[in-house]
Write an enzyme that holds these catalytic residues in place. Structure first.
Site, short mmCIF file in Angstrom:
data_model
loop_
_atom_site.label_atom_id
_atom_site.label_comp_id
_atom_site.label_asym_id
_atom_site.label_seq_id
_atom_site.Cartn_x
_atom_site.Cartn_y
_atom_site.Cartn_z
N CYS A 169 53.29 32.16 54.25
CA CYS A 169 54.71 32.13 54.59
C CYS A 169 54.87 31.12 55.72
O CYS A 169 54.18 31.20 56.74
CB CYS A 169 55.15 33.52 55.06
SG CYS A 169 56.83 33.61 55.67
N CYS A 228 58.92 26.25 52.38
CA CYS A 228 59.12 27.70 52.22
C CYS A 228 58.37 28.06 50.96
O CYS A 228 58.53 27.38 49.92
CB CYS A 228 60.60 28.03 52.10
SG CYS A 228 60.91 29.76 51.62
N1 DGL Z 1 58.81 32.29 52.03
C1 DGL Z 1 59.02 32.31 53.44
C2 DGL Z 1 58.57 31.00 54.06
O1 DGL Z 1 57.70 30.34 53.53
C3 DGL Z 1 60.37 32.68 53.97
C4 DGL Z 1 61.23 33.69 53.29
C5 DGL Z 1 62.02 34.52 54.28
O2 DGL Z 1 62.97 34.02 54.92
O3 DGL Z 1 61.63 35.68 54.43
O4 DGL Z 1 59.05 30.63 55.10
#
Ligand code: DGL
Length: 418
Positions: free
Chosen positions: A153, A277
Protein backbone atom coordinates in the site's frame (compact mmCIF):
# COMPACT_ATOMS: atom_id res chain seq x y z
CA UNK A 1 20.91 18.78 44.48
CA UNK A 2 17.20 18.42 45.27
CA UNK A 3 16.40 21.10 42.68
CA UNK A 4 18.60 19.31 40.14
CA UNK A 5 16.80 16.02 40.88
CA UNK A 6 13.38 17.65 40.51
CA UNK A 7 14.46 19.13 37.17
CA UNK A 8 15.82 15.77 36.03
CA UNK A 9 12.55 14.05 37.03
CA UNK A 10 10.54 16.71 35.22
CA UNK A 11 12.62 16.20 32.07
CA UNK A 12 12.11 12.44 32.30
CA UNK A 13 8.36 12.81 32.75
CA UNK A 14 8.18 15.22 29.78
CA UNK A 15 10.06 12.66 27.69
CA UNK A 16 7.73 9.88 28.90
CA UNK A 17 4.68 12.00 28.11
CA UNK A 18 6.00 12.75 24.65
CA UNK A 19 6.83 9.09 24.12
CA UNK A 20 3.34 8.00 25.12
CA UNK A 21 1.85 10.45 22.59
CA UNK A 22 3.73 8.72 19.84
CA UNK A 23 1.80 5.83 18.23
CA UNK A 24 5.05 4.00 17.54
CA UNK A 25 6.16 4.16 21.18
CA UNK A 26 2.70 3.00 22.27
CA UNK A 27 2.70 0.04 19.86
CA UNK A 28 6.26 -0.91 20.74
CA UNK A 29 5.49 -0.80 24.47
CA UNK A 30 2.22 -2.70 24.09
CA UNK A 31 3.78 -5.60 22.18
CA UNK A 32 6.80 -5.71 24.50
CA UNK A 33 4.50 -5.92 27.50
CA UNK A 34 2.76 -9.00 26.04
CA UNK A 35 5.52 -11.34 24.81
CA UNK A 36 3.16 -14.33 24.89
CA UNK A 37 0.98 -12.74 22.20
CA UNK A 38 -2.03 -13.25 24.44
CA UNK A 39 -3.81 -9.94 23.72
CA UNK A 40 -4.82 -8.24 20.45
CA UNK A 41 -1.99 -6.45 18.61
CA UNK A 42 0.80 -8.58 20.06
CA UNK A 43 2.95 -11.51 18.95
CA UNK A 44 4.72 -14.46 20.53
CA UNK A 45 8.29 -13.22 20.97
CA UNK A 46 9.64 -16.79 21.00
CA UNK A 47 8.32 -17.33 17.44
CA UNK A 48 11.09 -15.06 16.19
CA UNK A 49 14.03 -16.66 17.95
CA UNK A 50 14.52 -19.79 15.86
CA UNK A 51 14.84 -20.51 12.15
CA UNK A 52 12.36 -18.26 10.35
CA UNK A 53 13.02 -19.46 6.79
CA UNK A 54 9.90 -21.58 6.41
CA UNK A 55 7.52 -19.01 7.84
CA UNK A 56 5.17 -17.34 5.34
CA UNK A 57 5.57 -13.82 3.96
CA UNK A 58 3.08 -11.23 5.25
CA UNK A 59 1.53 -8.76 2.79
CA UNK A 60 -0.82 -6.00 3.90
CA UNK A 61 -2.90 -3.21 2.50
CA UNK A 62 -5.95 -1.15 3.34
CA UNK A 63 -8.15 -3.39 1.21
CA UNK A 64 -7.92 -5.41 -2.00
CA UNK A 65 -5.42 -3.12 -3.77
CA UNK A 66 -2.49 -5.03 -2.30
CA UNK A 67 -3.66 -8.08 -4.22
CA UNK A 68 -2.04 -6.43 -7.26
CA UNK A 69 1.27 -6.65 -5.37
CA UNK A 70 0.56 -10.24 -4.34
CA UNK A 71 -0.01 -11.06 -8.02
CA UNK A 72 3.38 -9.57 -8.88
CA UNK A 73 5.00 -11.59 -6.07
CA UNK A 74 3.45 -14.79 -7.36
CA UNK A 75 4.43 -14.05 -10.98
CA UNK A 76 7.96 -12.81 -10.24
CA UNK A 77 10.63 -14.73 -12.11
CA UNK A 78 13.93 -12.92 -12.43
CA UNK A 79 16.23 -15.55 -10.94
CA UNK A 80 17.28 -19.14 -11.29
CA UNK A 81 15.68 -20.80 -8.26
CA UNK A 82 18.50 -23.31 -7.84
CA UNK A 83 21.50 -20.99 -8.14
CA UNK A 84 19.94 -17.59 -7.30
CA UNK A 85 21.68 -16.15 -10.39
CA UNK A 86 19.95 -13.43 -12.42
CA UNK A 87 17.74 -14.62 -15.29
CA UNK A 88 14.28 -16.16 -15.43
CA UNK A 89 14.14 -19.98 -15.21
CA UNK A 90 10.44 -20.46 -15.84
CA UNK A 91 9.77 -21.10 -12.15
CA UNK A 92 8.44 -18.17 -10.09
CA UNK A 93 11.07 -16.92 -7.63
CA UNK A 94 8.64 -17.26 -4.72
CA UNK A 95 7.31 -20.67 -5.81
CA UNK A 96 8.49 -22.19 -2.54
CA UNK A 97 6.89 -19.51 -0.38
CA UNK A 98 3.52 -19.10 1.25
CA UNK A 99 1.80 -15.74 1.71
CA UNK A 100 -0.44 -14.33 4.42
CA UNK A 101 -2.47 -11.40 3.07
CA UNK A 102 -4.29 -8.87 5.20
CA UNK A 103 -6.60 -6.09 3.95
CA UNK A 104 -7.73 -3.58 6.58
CA UNK A 105 -10.92 -2.91 4.67
CA UNK A 106 -13.04 -1.78 7.64
CA UNK A 107 -10.67 1.15 8.22
CA UNK A 108 -10.04 2.17 4.63
CA UNK A 109 -9.59 4.49 2.71
CA UNK A 110 -6.22 5.09 4.35
CA UNK A 111 -5.68 7.86 1.81
CA UNK A 112 -8.20 10.16 3.48
CA UNK A 113 -6.87 10.25 7.09
CA UNK A 114 -4.34 13.01 6.36
CA UNK A 115 -7.02 15.37 5.03
CA UNK A 116 -8.81 15.25 8.41
CA UNK A 117 -5.61 15.61 10.45
CA UNK A 118 -5.54 11.99 11.63
CA UNK A 119 -2.17 10.77 10.36
CA UNK A 120 -1.16 9.70 13.88
CA UNK A 121 -4.19 7.44 14.01
CA UNK A 122 -3.34 6.10 10.55
CA UNK A 123 0.19 5.31 11.78
CA UNK A 124 -1.33 3.34 14.64
CA UNK A 125 -3.60 1.44 12.23
CA UNK A 126 -0.56 0.55 10.13
CA UNK A 127 1.32 -0.78 13.17
CA UNK A 128 -1.76 -2.80 14.15
CA UNK A 129 -1.70 -4.36 10.68
CA UNK A 130 1.92 -5.34 11.20
CA UNK A 131 1.22 -6.74 14.67
CA UNK A 132 -1.63 -8.78 13.26
CA UNK A 133 0.68 -10.30 10.66
CA UNK A 134 3.40 -10.97 13.22
CA UNK A 135 0.97 -12.57 15.65
CA UNK A 136 -0.71 -15.95 15.80
CA UNK A 137 -4.35 -14.99 16.22
CA UNK A 138 -7.26 -13.91 14.09
CA UNK A 139 -10.79 -13.40 15.39
CA UNK A 140 -11.87 -16.94 14.57
CA UNK A 141 -8.73 -18.94 15.34
CA UNK A 142 -5.00 -19.31 14.74
CA UNK A 143 -2.70 -18.04 11.99
CA UNK A 144 1.04 -18.42 11.47
CA UNK A 145 3.60 -15.69 12.24
CA UNK A 146 5.53 -14.21 9.28
CA UNK A 147 9.20 -13.74 8.38
CA UNK A 148 8.70 -10.65 6.20
CA UNK A 149 6.29 -7.74 5.87
CA UNK A 150 5.44 -6.37 2.44
CA UNK A 151 3.67 -3.02 2.73
CA UNK A 152 1.52 -3.46 -0.37
CA UNK A 153 0.00 0.00 0.00
CA UNK A 154 1.55 3.30 -1.03
CA UNK A 155 -0.27 5.30 1.64
CA UNK A 156 0.85 2.86 4.34
CA UNK A 157 4.40 2.96 2.98
CA UNK A 158 4.37 6.76 2.94
CA UNK A 159 3.15 7.07 6.53
CA UNK A 160 4.37 3.82 8.07
CA UNK A 161 7.58 2.46 6.56
CA UNK A 162 9.91 4.20 8.99
CA UNK A 163 7.65 3.41 11.95
CA UNK A 164 7.53 -0.27 11.04
CA UNK A 165 11.29 -0.48 10.63
CA UNK A 166 11.77 1.28 13.99
CA UNK A 167 9.26 -1.02 15.72
CA UNK A 168 10.72 -4.22 14.25
CA UNK A 169 14.16 -3.07 15.41
CA UNK A 170 12.90 -2.20 18.89
CA UNK A 171 11.27 -5.63 19.19
CA UNK A 172 14.54 -7.21 18.08
CA UNK A 173 12.93 -9.14 15.20
CA UNK A 174 14.94 -10.33 12.20
CA UNK A 175 11.89 -9.64 10.02
CA UNK A 176 12.35 -8.15 6.53
CA UNK A 177 10.30 -5.02 5.74
CA UNK A 178 9.71 -3.84 2.16
CA UNK A 179 7.54 -0.97 0.90
CA UNK A 180 6.25 0.02 -2.53
CA UNK A 181 7.34 3.65 -2.94
CA UNK A 182 11.12 3.22 -3.28
CA UNK A 183 10.38 0.22 -5.49
CA UNK A 184 8.23 2.47 -7.72
CA UNK A 185 11.09 4.95 -8.04
CA UNK A 186 13.42 2.09 -8.94
CA UNK A 187 10.89 0.91 -11.54
CA UNK A 188 10.81 4.35 -13.11
CA UNK A 189 14.61 4.51 -13.23
CA UNK A 190 14.79 1.10 -14.92
CA UNK A 191 11.97 1.39 -17.43
CA UNK A 192 11.52 5.04 -18.23
CA UNK A 193 14.89 6.45 -17.25
CA UNK A 194 15.79 7.80 -20.72
CA UNK A 195 12.75 9.97 -21.12
CA UNK A 196 12.83 13.69 -20.31
CA UNK A 197 9.06 14.14 -20.02
CA UNK A 198 7.01 14.82 -16.92
CA UNK A 199 5.94 12.06 -14.53
CA UNK A 200 2.38 12.13 -13.22
CA UNK A 201 2.07 10.26 -9.92
CA UNK A 202 -1.48 8.96 -9.47
CA UNK A 203 -2.09 8.20 -5.82
CA UNK A 204 -4.36 8.80 -2.85
CA UNK A 205 -4.73 12.29 -1.44
CA UNK A 206 -2.72 11.12 1.58
CA UNK A 207 0.19 9.75 -0.44
CA UNK A 208 0.33 13.02 -2.40
CA UNK A 209 0.23 15.08 0.82
CA UNK A 210 3.16 13.10 2.23
CA UNK A 211 5.31 13.94 -0.83
CA UNK A 212 6.75 10.44 -0.58
CA UNK A 213 6.92 10.04 -4.37
CA UNK A 214 8.48 13.41 -5.25
CA UNK A 215 11.14 12.68 -2.60
CA UNK A 216 11.82 9.11 -3.78
CA UNK A 217 11.81 10.09 -7.45
CA UNK A 218 14.21 12.99 -6.86
CA UNK A 219 16.82 10.37 -5.93
CA UNK A 220 16.60 8.68 -9.34
CA UNK A 221 15.56 11.33 -11.87
CA UNK A 222 15.59 15.06 -12.55
CA UNK A 223 12.32 14.79 -14.50
CA UNK A 224 9.44 17.04 -13.41
CA UNK A 225 6.99 15.26 -11.10
CA UNK A 226 3.31 16.18 -10.78
CA UNK A 227 0.83 14.57 -8.41
CA UNK A 228 -2.80 13.61 -8.93
CA UNK A 229 -4.52 12.65 -5.68
CA UNK A 230 -7.94 11.00 -5.86
CA UNK A 231 -10.20 10.99 -2.81
CA UNK A 232 -12.62 8.35 -4.12
CA UNK A 233 -11.05 6.07 -6.72
CA UNK A 234 -9.60 3.43 -4.35
CA UNK A 235 -12.88 3.22 -2.43
CA UNK A 236 -14.83 2.88 -5.70
CA UNK A 237 -12.59 0.01 -6.81
CA UNK A 238 -13.16 -1.54 -3.39
CA UNK A 239 -16.92 -1.49 -4.07
CA UNK A 240 -17.71 1.09 -1.35
CA UNK A 241 -21.49 1.63 -1.69
CA UNK A 242 -21.18 5.27 -0.59
CA UNK A 243 -19.29 6.02 -3.83
CA UNK A 244 -22.00 6.04 -6.49
CA UNK A 245 -20.09 7.57 -9.42
CA UNK A 246 -18.92 4.94 -11.92
CA UNK A 247 -15.17 4.26 -11.87
CA UNK A 248 -14.64 5.53 -15.43
CA UNK A 249 -16.32 8.85 -14.61
CA UNK A 250 -14.27 9.30 -11.41
CA UNK A 251 -11.04 8.77 -13.34
CA UNK A 252 -12.09 11.06 -16.16
CA UNK A 253 -13.07 13.85 -13.74
CA UNK A 254 -9.89 13.45 -11.67
CA UNK A 255 -7.64 13.49 -14.74
CA UNK A 256 -9.54 16.46 -16.21
CA UNK A 257 -9.10 18.52 -13.03
CA UNK A 258 -5.44 17.52 -12.83
CA UNK A 259 -4.74 18.54 -16.45
CA UNK A 260 -6.56 21.85 -16.01
CA UNK A 261 -4.31 22.75 -13.12
CA UNK A 262 -1.18 21.41 -14.87
CA UNK A 263 -2.02 23.52 -17.94
CA UNK A 264 -2.55 26.61 -15.78
CA UNK A 265 0.88 25.99 -14.22
CA UNK A 266 2.41 25.57 -17.69
CA UNK A 267 3.68 22.12 -16.70
CA UNK A 268 6.05 20.11 -18.91
CA UNK A 269 4.43 17.49 -21.19
CA UNK A 270 3.69 14.24 -19.35
CA UNK A 271 4.81 10.92 -20.81
CA UNK A 272 4.91 8.62 -17.76
CA UNK A 273 2.21 7.66 -15.27
CA UNK A 274 3.29 6.25 -11.93
CA UNK A 275 0.55 4.02 -10.54
CA UNK A 276 1.15 5.21 -6.98
CA UNK A 277 -1.84 3.42 -5.43
CA UNK A 278 -1.98 -0.35 -5.45
CA UNK A 279 -5.65 -0.30 -6.44
CA UNK A 280 -4.91 1.49 -9.70
CA UNK A 281 -3.35 -1.37 -11.73
CA UNK A 282 -6.85 -2.87 -11.59
CA UNK A 283 -8.09 0.07 -13.70
CA UNK A 284 -4.90 0.79 -15.66
CA UNK A 285 -6.67 0.80 -19.06
CA UNK A 286 -9.31 3.24 -17.85
CA UNK A 287 -6.54 5.55 -16.59
CA UNK A 288 -4.76 5.57 -19.97
CA UNK A 289 -8.10 6.03 -21.71
CA UNK A 290 -8.90 9.09 -19.55
CA UNK A 291 -5.57 10.75 -20.43
CA UNK A 292 -6.28 9.93 -24.11
CA UNK A 293 -9.77 11.38 -23.79
CA UNK A 294 -8.48 14.68 -22.48
CA UNK A 295 -5.54 14.81 -24.91
CA UNK A 296 -8.01 14.66 -27.82
CA UNK A 297 -10.67 16.77 -26.14
CA UNK A 298 -11.69 19.78 -28.21
CA UNK A 299 -13.14 22.98 -26.88
CA UNK A 300 -13.67 26.23 -28.85
CA UNK A 301 -11.86 24.71 -31.82
CA UNK A 302 -8.70 23.91 -29.89
CA UNK A 303 -7.28 20.99 -27.94
CA UNK A 304 -6.07 22.52 -24.66
CA UNK A 305 -4.29 19.39 -23.40
CA UNK A 306 -2.89 17.98 -26.65
CA UNK A 307 0.62 19.30 -25.96
CA UNK A 308 0.49 18.30 -22.28
CA UNK A 309 -0.14 14.56 -22.73
CA UNK A 310 2.27 12.50 -24.84
CA UNK A 311 0.78 10.16 -27.48
CA UNK A 312 2.67 7.22 -25.97
CA UNK A 313 2.08 7.11 -22.23
CA UNK A 314 4.21 4.71 -20.25
CA UNK A 315 2.80 3.32 -17.00
CA UNK A 316 4.99 2.24 -14.08
CA UNK A 317 3.51 -0.22 -11.58
CA UNK A 318 5.81 -0.49 -8.51
CA UNK A 319 4.65 -4.06 -7.77
CA UNK A 320 7.29 -5.96 -9.79
CA UNK A 321 10.11 -3.93 -8.21
CA UNK A 322 8.63 -4.53 -4.79
CA UNK A 323 8.83 -8.25 -5.54
CA UNK A 324 12.46 -7.88 -6.60
CA UNK A 325 13.33 -5.84 -3.49
CA UNK A 326 11.76 -8.55 -1.32
CA UNK A 327 13.60 -11.36 -3.11
CA UNK A 328 16.93 -9.57 -2.76
CA UNK A 329 16.37 -8.88 0.94
CA UNK A 330 15.37 -12.48 1.69
CA UNK A 331 18.26 -13.82 -0.37
CA UNK A 332 20.79 -11.50 1.34
CA UNK A 333 19.48 -12.53 4.77
CA UNK A 334 19.42 -16.21 3.73
CA UNK A 335 15.75 -16.33 4.59
CA UNK A 336 14.22 -17.84 1.45
CA UNK A 337 12.16 -20.95 2.25
CA UNK A 338 14.03 -24.25 2.40
CA UNK A 339 10.98 -26.53 2.49
CA UNK A 340 8.40 -25.91 -0.21
CA UNK A 341 5.08 -25.23 1.49
CA UNK A 342 2.19 -27.46 0.48
CA UNK A 343 -0.31 -25.28 2.37
CA UNK A 344 -2.13 -22.56 0.44
CA UNK A 345 -1.96 -18.80 1.03
CA UNK A 346 -4.04 -17.26 3.79
CA UNK A 347 -6.23 -14.18 3.37
CA UNK A 348 -7.71 -11.99 6.08
CA UNK A 349 -9.81 -8.87 6.10
CA UNK A 350 -10.97 -6.53 8.87
CA UNK A 351 -14.68 -6.06 9.60
CA UNK A 352 -16.42 -3.76 12.11
CA UNK A 353 -17.07 -5.23 15.54
CA UNK A 354 -20.55 -4.08 16.68
CA UNK A 355 -19.83 -5.42 20.19
CA UNK A 356 -17.07 -2.85 20.84
CA UNK A 357 -18.32 -0.11 23.21
CA UNK A 358 -19.10 3.14 21.42
CA UNK A 359 -18.41 1.89 17.92
CA UNK A 360 -20.21 4.02 15.30
CA UNK A 361 -21.83 2.10 12.48
CA UNK A 362 -23.48 3.29 9.27
CA UNK A 363 -26.77 1.80 8.02
CA UNK A 364 -24.93 -0.80 5.92
CA UNK A 365 -22.94 -2.03 8.94
CA UNK A 366 -19.62 -0.38 7.96
CA UNK A 367 -17.91 2.09 10.33
CA UNK A 368 -19.63 5.47 10.06
CA UNK A 369 -17.53 8.23 8.50
CA UNK A 370 -17.63 10.31 11.71
CA UNK A 371 -16.52 7.39 13.84
CA UNK A 372 -13.86 6.14 11.43
CA UNK A 373 -12.17 9.50 10.94
CA UNK A 374 -12.82 10.81 14.46
CA UNK A 375 -10.67 8.28 16.32
CA UNK A 376 -7.49 9.11 18.21
CA UNK A 377 -4.44 6.86 18.62
CA UNK A 378 -3.10 5.26 21.83
CA UNK A 379 -5.33 2.21 21.95
CA UNK A 380 -3.32 -0.09 19.77
CA UNK A 381 -5.16 -3.14 21.15
CA UNK A 382 -8.64 -1.74 20.39
CA UNK A 383 -11.07 -4.15 18.77
CA UNK A 384 -13.62 -1.91 17.11
CA UNK A 385 -12.64 -3.86 14.02
CA UNK A 386 -11.65 -7.52 14.03
CA UNK A 387 -9.73 -9.57 11.49
CA UNK A 388 -11.42 -12.56 9.94
CA UNK A 389 -10.66 -14.91 7.03
CA UNK A 390 -11.35 -13.26 3.68
CA UNK A 391 -13.18 -15.37 1.16
CA UNK A 392 -14.43 -14.61 -2.33
CA UNK A 393 -17.99 -14.22 -1.04
CA UNK A 394 -16.85 -11.25 1.06
CA UNK A 395 -15.81 -9.29 -2.05
CA UNK A 396 -18.47 -7.16 -3.79
CA UNK A 397 -19.31 -8.58 -7.24
CA UNK A 398 -17.61 -5.85 -9.28
CA UNK A 399 -14.43 -6.10 -7.19
CA UNK A 400 -14.38 -9.89 -7.47
CA UNK A 401 -14.74 -9.52 -11.25
CA UNK A 402 -11.72 -7.18 -11.39
CA UNK A 403 -9.62 -9.60 -9.34
CA UNK A 404 -10.73 -12.58 -11.45
CA UNK A 405 -9.96 -10.82 -14.74
CA UNK A 406 -6.76 -8.99 -13.81
CA UNK A 407 -5.11 -11.13 -11.14
CA UNK A 408 -5.41 -14.77 -12.22
CA UNK A 409 -2.76 -16.21 -9.87
CA UNK A 410 -4.25 -14.47 -6.87
CA UNK A 411 -7.76 -15.43 -7.94
CA UNK A 412 -6.77 -19.08 -8.02
CA UNK A 413 -5.17 -18.81 -4.59
CA UNK A 414 -8.25 -17.00 -3.18
CA UNK A 415 -10.56 -19.67 -4.57
CA UNK A 416 -8.96 -22.32 -2.43
CA UNK A 417 -8.78 -20.06 0.65
CA UNK A 418 -11.04 -20.73 3.60
N1 DGL B 1 -4.16 1.13 -2.19
C1 DGL B 1 -3.73 2.12 -1.26
C2 DGL B 1 -2.43 2.75 -1.72
O1 DGL B 1 -1.67 2.13 -2.43
C3 DGL B 1 -4.69 3.18 -0.82
C4 DGL B 1 -6.14 2.91 -0.67
C5 DGL B 1 -6.74 3.68 0.50
O2 DGL B 1 -6.89 4.92 0.42
O3 DGL B 1 -7.01 3.02 1.49
O4 DGL B 1 -2.14 3.86 -1.36
Amino acid sequence: MAAFLRLALLCVSVVVLRASDDPVAVAIGHAKAHPQGEVPASFVAADYRGDLRDLPIGVFESGVGGLTVLEALKAHDRHDNRTGKAGADGVPDFAGERFVYFGDQANMPYGNYSAVGRTDFLRELILRDVLFLLGRRHARGAKPPVKAIVIACNTATAYGLEDIRAAVKAWGLPVIVVGVVEAGAQGLAETAGDSQGGVAVLATVGTCASNAYPKALAKVTARPVLQLGSATLAAAIEGDPSVRTPIRDIIRADVGAFLRSAAADKAEPIDTLMLGCTHYPLVAEEISAAFGYWRDHETDGRKPYAALVAKELKQVNPAAWTAEALWRSLQAAQMLAVTKSSAGDLFYISVPNPAWPGVGLAADGSLSYEYKYGRQPEQVGREDTINVPMTLEKLPGATAKLVREKLPLTWRSLQSAR
